[in-house]
Design a protein around this motif. Structure first.
Motif, PDB file in Angstrom:
ATOM      1  N   ARG A   1      -9.474  10.114 -15.186  1.00 56.03           N
ATOM      2  CA  ARG A   1      -9.108  10.451 -13.811  1.00 56.03           C
ATOM      3  C   ARG A   1     -10.150   9.964 -12.815  1.00 56.03           C
ATOM      4  N   GLU A   2     -11.443  10.151 -13.127  1.00 59.13           N
ATOM      5  CA  GLU A   2     -12.486   9.749 -12.186  1.00 59.13           C
ATOM      6  C   GLU A   2     -12.487   8.232 -11.991  1.00 59.13           C
ATOM      7  N   GLU A   3     -12.312   7.488 -13.086  1.00 55.97           N
ATOM      8  CA  GLU A   3     -12.263   6.030 -12.985  1.00 55.97           C
ATOM      9  C   GLU A   3     -11.040   5.576 -12.192  1.00 55.97           C
ATOM     10  N   ALA A   4      -9.901   6.224 -12.448  1.00 57.00           N
ATOM     11  CA  ALA A   4      -8.674   5.841 -11.754  1.00 57.00           C
ATOM     12  C   ALA A   4      -8.790   6.094 -10.255  1.00 57.00           C
ATOM     13  N   ARG A   5      -9.367   7.232  -9.865  1.00 56.82           N
ATOM     14  CA  ARG A   5      -9.532   7.542  -8.450  1.00 56.82           C
ATOM     15  C   ARG A   5     -10.526   6.585  -7.799  1.00 56.82           C
ATOM     16  N   PHE A   6     -11.591   6.250  -8.517  1.00 52.29           N
ATOM     17  CA  PHE A   6     -12.578   5.305  -8.007  1.00 52.29           C
ATOM     18  C   PHE A   6     -11.929   3.942  -7.765  1.00 52.29           C
ATOM     19  N   ALA A   7     -11.140   3.473  -8.727  1.00 54.62           N
ATOM     20  CA  ALA A   7     -10.462   2.183  -8.587  1.00 54.62           C
ATOM     21  C   ALA A   7      -9.505   2.206  -7.400  1.00 54.62           C
ATOM     22  N   GLU A   8      -8.811   3.303  -7.230  1.00 53.97           N
ATOM     23  CA  GLU A   8      -7.869   3.392  -6.109  1.00 53.97           C
ATOM     24  C   GLU A   8      -8.608   3.389  -4.772  1.00 53.97           C
ATOM     25  N   ALA A   9      -9.725   4.109  -4.694  1.00 52.75           N
ATOM     26  CA  ALA A   9     -10.484   4.150  -3.441  1.00 52.75           C
ATOM     27  C   ALA A   9     -11.041   2.774  -3.087  1.00 52.75           C
ATOM     28  N   LEU A  10     -11.500   2.034  -4.079  1.00 50.07           N
ATOM     29  CA  LEU A  10     -12.035   0.696  -3.824  1.00 50.07           C
ATOM     30  C   LEU A  10     -10.958  -0.289  -3.393  1.00 50.07           C
ATOM     31  N   CYS A  11      -9.782  -0.133  -3.937  1.00 44.68           N
ATOM     32  CA  CYS A  11      -8.740  -1.156  -3.799  1.00 44.68           C
ATOM     33  C   CYS A  11      -7.517  -0.671  -3.019  1.00 44.68           C
ATOM     34  N   LEU A  12      -7.628   0.452  -2.335  1.00 47.44           N
ATOM     35  CA  LEU A  12      -6.446   1.050  -1.717  1.00 47.44           C
ATOM     36  C   LEU A  12      -5.673   0.104  -0.804  1.00 47.44           C
ATOM     37  N   PRO A  13      -6.308  -0.605   0.125  1.00 49.95           N
ATOM     38  CA  PRO A  13      -5.513  -1.489   0.993  1.00 49.95           C
ATOM     39  C   PRO A  13      -4.762  -2.558   0.211  1.00 49.95           C
ATOM     40  N   GLU A  14      -5.423  -3.142  -0.801  1.00 53.91           N
ATOM     41  CA  GLU A  14      -4.779  -4.178  -1.608  1.00 53.91           C
ATOM     42  C   GLU A  14      -3.654  -3.585  -2.461  1.00 53.91           C
ATOM     43  N   LEU A  15      -3.877  -2.402  -3.006  1.00 58.94           N
ATOM     44  CA  LEU A  15      -2.822  -1.742  -3.783  1.00 58.94           C
ATOM     45  C   LEU A  15      -1.572  -1.558  -2.932  1.00 58.94           C
ATOM     46  N   LYS A  16      -1.773  -1.106  -1.709  1.00 59.64           N
ATOM     47  CA  LYS A  16      -0.638  -0.896  -0.822  1.00 59.64           C
ATOM     48  C   LYS A  16       0.001  -2.226  -0.412  1.00 59.64           C
ATOM     49  N   ALA A  17      -0.826  -3.251  -0.185  1.00 58.36           N
ATOM     50  CA  ALA A  17      -0.292  -4.547   0.224  1.00 58.36           C
ATOM     51  C   ALA A  17       0.615  -5.146  -0.836  1.00 58.36           C
ATOM     52  N   PHE A  18       0.314  -4.879  -2.116  1.00 60.74           N
ATOM     53  CA  PHE A  18       1.115  -5.456  -3.205  1.00 60.74           C
ATOM     54  C   PHE A  18       2.078  -4.454  -3.834  1.00 60.74           C
ATOM     55  N   GLY A  19       2.238  -3.306  -3.191  1.00 65.86           N
ATOM     56  CA  GLY A  19       3.285  -2.373  -3.603  1.00 65.86           C
ATOM     57  C   GLY A  19       2.968  -1.533  -4.828  1.00 65.86           C
ATOM     58  N   TYR A  20       1.684  -1.288  -5.105  1.00 66.43           N
ATOM     59  CA  TYR A  20       1.327  -0.455  -6.250  1.00 66.43           C
ATOM     60  C   TYR A  20       1.176   1.000  -5.830  1.00 66.43           C
ATOM     61  N   ARG A  21       1.334   1.889  -6.799  1.00 67.27           N
ATOM     62  CA  ARG A  21       1.337   3.327  -6.517  1.00 67.27           C
ATOM     63  C   ARG A  21      -0.050   3.800  -6.103  1.00 67.27           C
ATOM     64  N   THR A  22      -0.096   4.636  -5.074  1.00 70.12           N
ATOM     65  CA  THR A  22      -1.355   5.231  -4.621  1.00 70.12           C
ATOM     66  C   THR A  22      -1.168   6.728  -4.438  1.00 70.12           C
TER      67      THR A  22
END
Length: 397
Positions: free
Chosen positions: A303-324
């Motif tokens: 969970r901690e790694e997943a949240r860290f990855a999401e925080a680092l990459c949130l704009p890109e995740l949203k730009a490419f349609g991945y779940r946040t």
């Protein structure tokens, strides 16, 4: 090399070239195999991997920008202190020739490199000498020479190659009128594929999580900057494995070719020697296109790694349609501030990327620049990419 192709061969001058790239473990090898299902396409896997590495290293040395980190790892994240102007690098690739001695040295260094997948046998002296002893004006002419040499008498409509981590070569390759397929995959699944299961077999000892995620962001920056270029097509791994027929149609339309044969996409994939292809999955064996690995991070990444990855990459995740799941700046800050690297550092040369106060400050600055709308090349590479990401962060203001 035989492929059993029976199509009418076009004149050599009519053969176009194709380049596939993306992060390691993002599905580039699968895409390479899919492309070879088309009778008018022939793609070679990683025929020149260290040529790109050595070109970048030479550029850094000649630009007097080669720190010890960049000397060891010239193809890096190009973020903050490792930033390189993409336009300056593209100009260098256009102007810099590759002479006999330099190419011979690169080929000798590749001899024991297990990432060199398409290689001529040294027993075939003529082919080995042709590739290692050539002298060409620049990368474009040598790449074309290599593809034609490997193809021999075959002349499909498209000759291509796949090389990972070569996003920063994309602007230059597009300027040479090549077609580029850029692979994007959910970064948390990429990390799981690298560091869990059989991942070590393919990518070696794990790297600090920050290193892999910044590399992924770099890939996204190039994708977003050139998403409207008519010679570039972004392919999401998740779309390819869940809708292979539809994605194959996108690709054939992009290349101006007839459609892939549906039966070929729904049957066992084949390796270049005609045997069933054993997919290089980190978690299970497969020889057909399957979406089984999509979302594997949900059960395999902490969970901690997943949240860290999401925080680092949130704009890109949203730009490419991945779940946040993070919804505001407070949650982002918490995910970054609370992260702790787990386990020993297995790659001492990447100690710079071990999570620390300095790296946290860099990521905070990146977020502040996004919120303020202040573009800095060292943090986003391209203003076009920055503007796209800006539209994705209103929720995090």
């Amino acid at each position: 090399m035989t492929t059993g192709r029976t199509m009418g061969q076009p004149p050599a001058s009519d053969v176009r070239e194709l380049f596939i790239t993306g992060m390691p473990r993002s599905g580039t090898t699968l895409l390479e195999r899919v492309m070879c299902l088309h009778d008018d396409v022939l793609v070679f896997g990683q025929p020149l991997p260290l040529v790109y590495v050595e070109l970048k290293r030479r550029f850094l040395r000649e630009s007097d920008k080669c720190s010890p980190l960049e000397e060891r790892l010239p193809i890096n994240d190009s973020f903050a202190s490792t930033y390189v102007d993409p336009a300056a690098f593209a100009r260098y690739l256009e102007e810099r020739s590759m002479d006999f001695d330099w190419l011979s040295g690169v080929f000798n260094s590749m001899a024991d490199f297990d990432g060199w997948r398409t290689r001529p046998s040294q027993d075939d002296g003529s082919l080995w000498d042709s590739l290692s002893r050539a002298a060409t004006r620049n990368l474009s002419s040598y790449l074309g020479f290599t593809l034609r040499t490997l193809a021999g008498s075959e002349r499909p409509r498209y000759l291509g190659c796949k090389e990972v981590r070569c996003e920063e070569f994309v602007p230059y390759l597009l300027s040479t009128n090549r077609k580029v397929l850029l692979m994007i995959r959910e970064p948390r699944d990429v990390v799981v594929s690298m560091n869990r299961g059989r991942g070590r077999e393919f990518t070696g000892p794990p790297r600090p999580l920050l290193f892999d995620l910044r590399q992924w962001r770099k890939c996204c920056a190039f994708a977003l900057a050139y998403e409207h270029d008519p010679n570039l097509l972004i392919v999401r791994y998740e779309d390819l494995v869940s809708e292979p027929v539809a994605q194959a149609q996108r690709i054939s339309d992009f290349l101006g070719l007839e459609a892939f044969r549906r039966a070929s996409l729904e049957s066992e994939l084949r390796s270049p020697d005609g045997e069933p292809w054993d997919a290089n999955s980190s978690h299970w064996a497969a020889s057909v296109i399957s979406d089984r690995s999509v979302g594997s991070y949900e059960s395999l990444l902490g969970r901690e790694e997943a949240r860290f990855a999401e925080a680092l990459c949130l704009p890109e995740l949203k730009a490419f349609g991945y779940r946040t799941t993070l919804t505001d700046a407070v949650e982002i800050e918490e995910a970054l501030a609370e992260f702790h690297e787990i386990g020993p550092l297995e790659r001492p040369e990447l100690a710079f990327y071990r999570w620390s106060t300095d790296r946290l400050d860099e990521e905070r600055r990146r977020w502040n620049l996004l919120r303020r709308g202040s573009f800095e090349p060292g943090f986003f590479l391209f203003e076009r990419s920055f503007k796209r990401l800006r539209r994705c962060v209103d929720m995090a203001s």
